[in-house]
Design a protein around this motif. Sequence first.
Motif, PDB file in Angstrom:
ATOM      1  N   LYS A   1     -18.811  -2.785  10.037  1.00 20.47           N
ATOM      2  CA  LYS A   1     -19.256  -3.376  11.307  1.00 20.47           C
ATOM      3  C   LYS A   1     -18.831  -2.564  12.528  1.00 20.47           C
ATOM      4  N   LYS A   2     -18.046  -1.509  12.298  1.00 21.70           N
ATOM      5  CA  LYS A   2     -17.521  -0.648  13.359  1.00 21.70           C
ATOM      6  C   LYS A   2     -16.738  -1.454  14.391  1.00 21.70           C
TER       7      LYS A   2
ATOM      8  N   GLY B   1     -15.268   2.343  18.095  1.00 20.52           N
ATOM      9  CA  GLY B   1     -16.385   1.719  17.391  1.00 20.52           C
ATOM     10  C   GLY B   1     -17.372   1.112  18.361  1.00 20.52           C
ATOM     11  N   ASN B   2     -18.370   0.426  17.838  1.00 20.62           N
ATOM     12  CA  ASN B   2     -19.437  -0.127  18.667  1.00 20.62           C
ATOM     13  C   ASN B   2     -19.157  -1.522  19.175  1.00 20.62           C
ATOM     14  N   GLU B   3     -18.130  -2.167  18.710  1.00 19.39           N
ATOM     15  CA  GLU B   3     -17.849  -3.551  19.098  1.00 19.39           C
ATOM     16  C   GLU B   3     -17.608  -3.671  20.598  1.00 19.39           C
ATOM     17  N   TYR B   4     -17.017  -2.651  21.217  1.00 19.25           N
ATOM     18  CA  TYR B   4     -16.630  -2.773  22.605  1.00 19.25           C
ATOM     19  C   TYR B   4     -17.556  -2.042  23.561  1.00 19.25           C
ATOM     20  N   GLU B   5     -18.675  -1.555  23.064  1.00 21.29           N
ATOM     21  CA  GLU B   5     -19.653  -0.941  23.949  1.00 21.29           C
ATOM     22  C   GLU B   5     -20.536  -2.012  24.546  1.00 21.29           C
ATOM     23  N   GLU B   6     -20.836  -1.905  25.817  1.00 22.85           N
ATOM     24  CA  GLU B   6     -21.740  -2.843  26.444  1.00 22.85           C
ATOM     25  C   GLU B   6     -23.122  -2.233  26.467  1.00 22.85           C
ATOM     26  N   VAL B   7     -24.077  -2.959  25.943  1.00 23.30           N
ATOM     27  CA  VAL B   7     -25.460  -2.518  25.978  1.00 23.30           C
ATOM     28  C   VAL B   7     -26.179  -3.432  26.950  1.00 23.30           C
ATOM     29  N   VAL B   8     -26.782  -2.839  27.967  1.00 18.82           N
ATOM     30  CA  VAL B   8     -27.428  -3.609  29.016  1.00 18.82           C
ATOM     31  C   VAL B   8     -28.927  -3.413  28.913  1.00 18.82           C
ATOM     32  N   GLU B   9     -29.665  -4.518  28.857  1.00 18.65           N
ATOM     33  CA  GLU B   9     -31.114  -4.449  28.853  1.00 18.65           C
ATOM     34  C   GLU B   9     -31.586  -4.518  30.290  1.00 18.65           C
TER      35      GLU B   9
ATOM     36  N   GLY C   1      -4.659 -12.780   8.778  1.00 16.74           N
ATOM     37  CA  GLY C   1      -5.234 -14.117   8.654  1.00 16.74           C
ATOM     38  C   GLY C   1      -6.718 -13.971   8.331  1.00 16.74           C
ATOM     39  N   LYS C   2      -7.568 -14.632   9.106  1.00 13.11           N
ATOM     40  CA  LYS C   2      -9.021 -14.500   8.914  1.00 13.11           C
ATOM     41  C   LYS C   2      -9.629 -13.452   9.836  1.00 13.11           C
ATOM     42  N   ASP C   3      -8.837 -12.923  10.753  1.00  9.96           N
ATOM     43  CA  ASP C   3      -9.326 -11.975  11.751  1.00  9.96           C
ATOM     44  C   ASP C   3      -9.314 -10.548  11.208  1.00  9.96           C
ATOM     45  N   ARG C   4     -10.495  -9.968  11.066  1.00  7.36           N
ATOM     46  CA  ARG C   4     -10.587  -8.547  10.710  1.00  7.36           C
ATOM     47  C   ARG C   4     -10.499  -7.745  11.991  1.00  7.36           C
ATOM     48  N   PHE C   5      -9.382  -7.082  12.187  1.00  6.78           N
ATOM     49  CA  PHE C   5      -9.204  -6.322  13.420  1.00  6.78           C
ATOM     50  C   PHE C   5      -9.666  -4.875  13.287  1.00  6.78           C
TER      51      PHE C   5
ATOM     52  N   PHE D   1       0.842  -1.202   0.000  1.00 10.08           N
ATOM     53  CA  PHE D   1       0.000   0.000   0.000  1.00 10.08           C
ATOM     54  C   PHE D   1       0.877   1.253   0.000  1.00 10.08           C
ATOM     55  N   GLN D   2       0.550   2.202  -0.884  1.00 15.41           N
ATOM     56  CA  GLN D   2       1.288   3.467  -0.977  1.00 15.41           C
ATOM     57  C   GLN D   2       0.408   4.612  -0.470  1.00 15.41           C
ATOM     58  N   PRO D   3       0.712   5.210   0.688  1.00 12.09           N
ATOM     59  CA  PRO D   3      -0.067   6.361   1.163  1.00 12.09           C
ATOM     60  C   PRO D   3      -0.034   7.490   0.132  1.00 12.09           C
ATOM     61  N   GLY D   4      -1.205   8.040  -0.164  1.00  9.55           N
ATOM     62  CA  GLY D   4      -1.290   9.099  -1.159  1.00  9.55           C
ATOM     63  C   GLY D   4      -1.240   8.582  -2.583  1.00  9.55           C
ATOM     64  N   GLY D   5      -1.283   7.270  -2.752  1.00 13.08           N
ATOM     65  CA  GLY D   5      -1.213   6.667  -4.085  1.00 13.08           C
ATOM     66  C   GLY D   5      -2.590   6.504  -4.706  1.00 13.08           C
ATOM     67  N   GLU D   6      -2.778   5.403  -5.417  1.00 17.36           N
ATOM     68  CA  GLU D   6      -4.015   5.176  -6.157  1.00 17.36           C
ATOM     69  C   GLU D   6      -5.199   4.822  -5.257  1.00 17.36           C
ATOM     70  N   ILE D   7      -4.948   4.325  -4.068  1.00 16.56           N
ATOM     71  CA  ILE D   7      -6.035   3.940  -3.156  1.00 16.56           C
ATOM     72  C   ILE D   7      -6.143   4.985  -2.041  1.00 16.56           C
ATOM     73  N   PRO D   8      -7.188   5.799  -2.065  1.00 15.77           N
ATOM     74  CA  PRO D   8      -7.360   6.783  -0.986  1.00 15.77           C
ATOM     75  C   PRO D   8      -7.864   6.103   0.298  1.00 15.77           C
ATOM     76  N   TYR D   9      -7.604   6.716   1.432  1.00 18.82           N
ATOM     77  CA  TYR D   9      -7.975   6.143   2.720  1.00 18.82           C
ATOM     78  C   TYR D   9      -9.486   5.956   2.853  1.00 18.82           C
ATOM     79  N   HIS D  10     -10.285   6.818   2.237  1.00 17.74           N
ATOM     80  CA  HIS D  10     -11.736   6.689   2.391  1.00 17.74           C
ATOM     81  C   HIS D  10     -12.303   5.479   1.652  1.00 17.74           C
ATOM     82  N   ARG D  11     -11.502   4.801   0.827  1.00 12.17           N
ATOM     83  CA  ARG D  11     -11.955   3.583   0.148  1.00 12.17           C
ATOM     84  C   ARG D  11     -11.562   2.307   0.898  1.00 12.17           C
ATOM     85  N   ILE D  12     -10.825   2.454   2.007  1.00 15.72           N
ATOM     86  CA  ILE D  12     -10.430   1.289   2.806  1.00 15.72           C
ATOM     87  C   ILE D  12     -11.611   0.875   3.676  1.00 15.72           C
ATOM     88  N   TYR D  13     -11.955  -0.427   3.597  1.00 14.86           N
ATOM     89  CA  TYR D  13     -13.093  -0.951   4.355  1.00 14.86           C
ATOM     90  C   TYR D  13     -12.682  -1.864   5.509  1.00 14.86           C
TER      91      TYR D  13
END
Length: 158
Positions: free
Chosen positions: A93-94, A102-110, A84-88, A67-79
Amino acid sequence: MAPKKNKQAKGKLAKEEALPSLPTNKLRSSLDIYNRLMWSGERNLASIFIGYLDRFTGIQEISVLEFQPGGEIPYHRIYYFREGKDRFWDRDKKIDKIFNSGNEYEEVVEVKASKHVIRDLSEHMEELPYFRFIDDSWKGETTSKSTFYIDPNFVLIF
């Protein structure tokens, strides 16, 4: 002739009746993730891939080393970033396991309304005195190491 309705008043009423939304934890940007990966030395960069959106072919992947910063792939196109298989880090999905944003580490209590809550706290408790307000006065009692009942007039001080 029918009376005119005040649309603005109706809108204000609807806003007042609406329940407040839970605050969200803002997801850190792909630029922040990239910089942390490049400068921290915490991960093996050869095994990390960046998922980005190509306008013509859809989601594509590239090694973080290519990956080249400032190259053909802008940061706003990174998803996502994955190892490995782990999307960190995943924008849709935030998920952010680098900065814990992001929302992955927020605890929502009912909260469910009930008159009495029954829990077995015996392994965490010892017999201690406590006070209850009964018939206009405070009465001292002692807990037992069995089931512990909590009612609305009960006060715990730790």
